[in-house]
Write a protein that holds these residues in place. Structure first.
Motif, mmCIF file in Angstrom:
data_model
loop_
_atom_site.group_PDB
_atom_site.id
_atom_site.type_symbol
_atom_site.label_atom_id
_atom_site.label_comp_id
_atom_site.label_asym_id
_atom_site.label_seq_id
_atom_site.Cartn_x
_atom_site.Cartn_y
_atom_site.Cartn_z
ATOM 1 N N LYS A 104 49.674 -116.545 13.079
ATOM 2 C CA LYS A 104 50.673 -115.573 13.546
ATOM 3 C C LYS A 104 50.077 -114.750 14.684
ATOM 4 N N GLU A 105 50.955 -114.375 15.598
ATOM 5 C CA GLU A 105 50.515 -113.547 16.728
ATOM 6 C C GLU A 105 49.842 -112.271 16.214
ATOM 7 N N ALA A 106 50.396 -111.700 15.134
ATOM 8 C CA ALA A 106 49.827 -110.451 14.602
ATOM 9 C C ALA A 106 48.390 -110.656 14.119
ATOM 10 N N ASP A 107 48.096 -111.841 13.571
ATOM 11 C CA ASP A 107 46.740 -112.109 13.085
ATOM 12 C C ASP A 107 45.766 -112.346 14.247
ATOM 13 N N TRP A 108 46.254 -112.991 15.283
ATOM 14 C CA TRP A 108 45.438 -113.132 16.505
ATOM 15 C C TRP A 108 45.109 -111.739 17.059
ATOM 16 N N ASP A 109 46.173 -110.929 17.221
ATOM 17 C CA ASP A 109 45.994 -109.613 17.843
ATOM 18 C C ASP A 109 45.079 -108.710 17.017
ATOM 19 N N ALA A 110 45.273 -108.707 15.689
ATOM 20 C CA ALA A 110 44.479 -107.799 14.845
ATOM 21 C C ALA A 110 42.989 -108.098 14.980
ATOM 22 N N VAL A 111 42.636 -109.375 14.944
ATOM 23 C CA VAL A 111 41.213 -109.750 14.989
ATOM 24 C C VAL A 111 40.612 -109.467 16.365
ATOM 25 N N LEU A 112 41.361 -109.815 17.413
ATOM 26 C CA LEU A 112 40.844 -109.524 18.765
ATOM 27 C C LEU A 112 40.758 -108.017 18.994
ATOM 28 N N ASP A 113 41.726 -107.272 18.460
ATOM 29 C CA ASP A 113 41.742 -105.818 18.687
ATOM 30 C C ASP A 113 40.565 -105.126 18.010
ATOM 31 N N VAL A 114 40.286 -105.497 16.768
ATOM 32 C CA VAL A 114 39.185 -104.825 16.054
ATOM 33 C C VAL A 114 37.839 -105.336 16.575
ATOM 34 N N ASN A 115 37.672 -106.660 16.597
ATOM 35 C CA ASN A 115 36.341 -107.213 16.867
ATOM 36 C C ASN A 115 35.930 -107.083 18.338
ATOM 37 N N LEU A 116 36.820 -107.486 19.226
ATOM 38 C CA LEU A 116 36.422 -107.525 20.650
ATOM 39 C C LEU A 116 36.789 -106.234 21.385
ATOM 40 N N LYS A 117 38.059 -105.822 21.259
ATOM 41 C CA LYS A 117 38.446 -104.587 21.944
ATOM 42 C C LYS A 117 37.733 -103.381 21.326
ATOM 43 N N GLY A 118 37.510 -103.418 20.020
ATOM 44 C CA GLY A 118 36.773 -102.328 19.370
ATOM 45 C C GLY A 118 35.377 -102.177 19.961
ATOM 46 N N THR A 119 34.734 -103.299 20.228
ATOM 47 C CA THR A 119 33.393 -103.268 20.829
ATOM 48 C C THR A 119 33.465 -102.698 22.244
ATOM 49 N N PHE A 120 34.458 -103.142 22.992
ATOM 50 C CA PHE A 120 34.678 -102.603 24.350
ATOM 51 C C PHE A 120 34.938 -101.093 24.295
ATOM 52 N N ASN A 121 35.835 -100.670 23.388
ATOM 53 C CA ASN A 121 36.187 -99.249 23.300
ATOM 54 C C ASN A 121 34.957 -98.380 23.062
ATOM 55 N N CYS A 122 34.110 -98.807 22.125
ATOM 56 C CA CYS A 122 32.931 -97.991 21.780
ATOM 57 C C CYS A 122 31.902 -98.013 22.905
ATOM 58 N N MET A 123 31.693 -99.186 23.500
ATOM 59 C CA MET A 123 30.686 -99.264 24.571
ATOM 60 C C MET A 123 31.086 -98.419 25.762
ATOM 61 N N LYS A 124 32.399 -98.407 26.058
ATOM 62 C CA LYS A 124 32.874 -97.710 27.259
ATOM 63 C C LYS A 124 32.495 -96.222 27.223
ATOM 64 N N VAL A 125 32.698 -95.585 26.088
ATOM 65 C CA VAL A 125 32.405 -94.155 25.986
ATOM 66 C C VAL A 125 30.892 -93.923 25.873
ATOM 67 N N ALA A 126 30.235 -94.704 25.025
ATOM 68 C CA ALA A 126 28.792 -94.494 24.819
ATOM 69 C C ALA A 126 28.012 -94.777 26.097
ATOM 70 N N ALA A 127 28.441 -95.780 26.854
ATOM 71 C CA ALA A 127 27.684 -96.159 28.060
ATOM 72 C C ALA A 127 27.643 -95.027 29.076
#
Ligand code: NAP
Length: 248
Positions: A104-127
């Motif tokens: 399901k699109e929702a399952d694709w989005d949830a995993v990409l949002d937490v795992n990949l975008k979550g990593t991007f979100n945290c790095m962006k501020v900490a960097a």
């Protein structure tokens, strides 16, 4: 910066499993270990007690790493209170397994949002803070399947492969400011994430592991602690596989 110096550490998804082991391994007197979690307050309290038993100070908060604004508020509050972030470990991760044709699109989005975008979100501020400090250690938790592939996990594998590319890009961007960015790729580790496997599935996995056993969260945490330590000051852009030899 030496191992014993005061350090401010942030770990995402620290309430259980590998994240809890990482929080514990990075704790020591003089260290402030901040971690976030999704919804498991009791588990977060257990991690906080483990951090404090190891001599560090624990701070934890419920934060959805998939939300850019929630992550920015969280990390900016840490920066306001502590003045710096020395080590960021992007560990929060989820699975929503299924075959590609049924995913399901929702399952694709949830995993990409937490795992990949979550990593991007945290790095962006900490960097941004690390660039001002001219010091930082970022460690992203990928997975062996991000390199090998795994049927039934197209979303998860894409997110974990993405983390490896993201790690290399950001390592190149930040190296001149004395910030290292590395990934750790665990194999099968004994946590809630793998807890659903039945005995025959476990036996099939173990048959694929040269060292002949499932790994322990502490075995991932030890490598994360090494990458955060001065012993790893000359390592950046790398992915270290901790998988009992599943990937060589
Ligand atoms: P786990 O036991 O399921 O724990 C996941 C952690 O992430 C929990 O602390 C959870 O918080 C947190 N989390 C989930 N969604 C979040 C969100 N949106 N925002 C913030 N925190 C969130 O998983 P694990 O096995 O320890 O895995 C840790 C990392 O290692 C993951 O990135 C995983 O992909 C990776 N990994 C694991 C294995 C393995 O075999 N276990 C293998 C390779 C890679 P709550 O407690 O509140 O739910």
């Amino acid at each position: 910066m030496t191992d014993s110096a005061e350090r401010v550490i942030v770990v995402s998804g620290g309430s259980r499993g590998i994240g809890r082991a990482i929080c514990t391994a990075l704790s020591a007197p003089g260290r402030m270990v901040h971690f976030n979690y999704n919804r498991n307050l009791d588990a977060a309290r257990t991690t906080a007690a483990a951090i404090e038993a190891a001599g560090g100070q624990a701070r934890f908060e419920e934060v959805d790493v998939a939300s850019e604004s929630a992550v920015a508020d969280y990390l900016n509050a840490i920066l306001k209170a502590s003045g710096r972030i020395d080590v960021l470990v992007n560990n929060a991760g989820i699975t929503r397994d299924g075959l590609l044709v049924r995913m399901k699109e929702a399952d694709w989005d949830a995993v990409l949002d937490v795992n990949l975008k979550g990593t991007f979100n945290c790095m962006k501020v900490a960097a941004k803070a690390m660039m001002k400090q001219r010091y930082g250690r970022i460690i992203n938790i990928s997975s062996v399947v991000g390199v090998s592939g795994n049927p039934g996990q197209a979303n998860y594998v894409a997110s974990k492969a993405g983390i490896i590319g993201l790690t290399k890009a950001v390592a190149r961007e930040l190296a001149s400011r004395n910030i290292t960015v590395n990934a750790v790729a665990p194999g099968y580790i004994d946590t809630d994430m793998t807890g659903d496997l039945n005995d025959s599935a476990k036996a099939a996995i173990i048959a694929e592991i040269p060292l002949g056993r499932i790994g322990k969260p502490e075995e991932i945490a030890g490598v994360v602690a090494f990458l955060a330590s001065p012993a790893a000051d000359y390592i950046t852009g790398q992915t270290i596989h901790v998988s009992g030899g599943m990937y060589m």
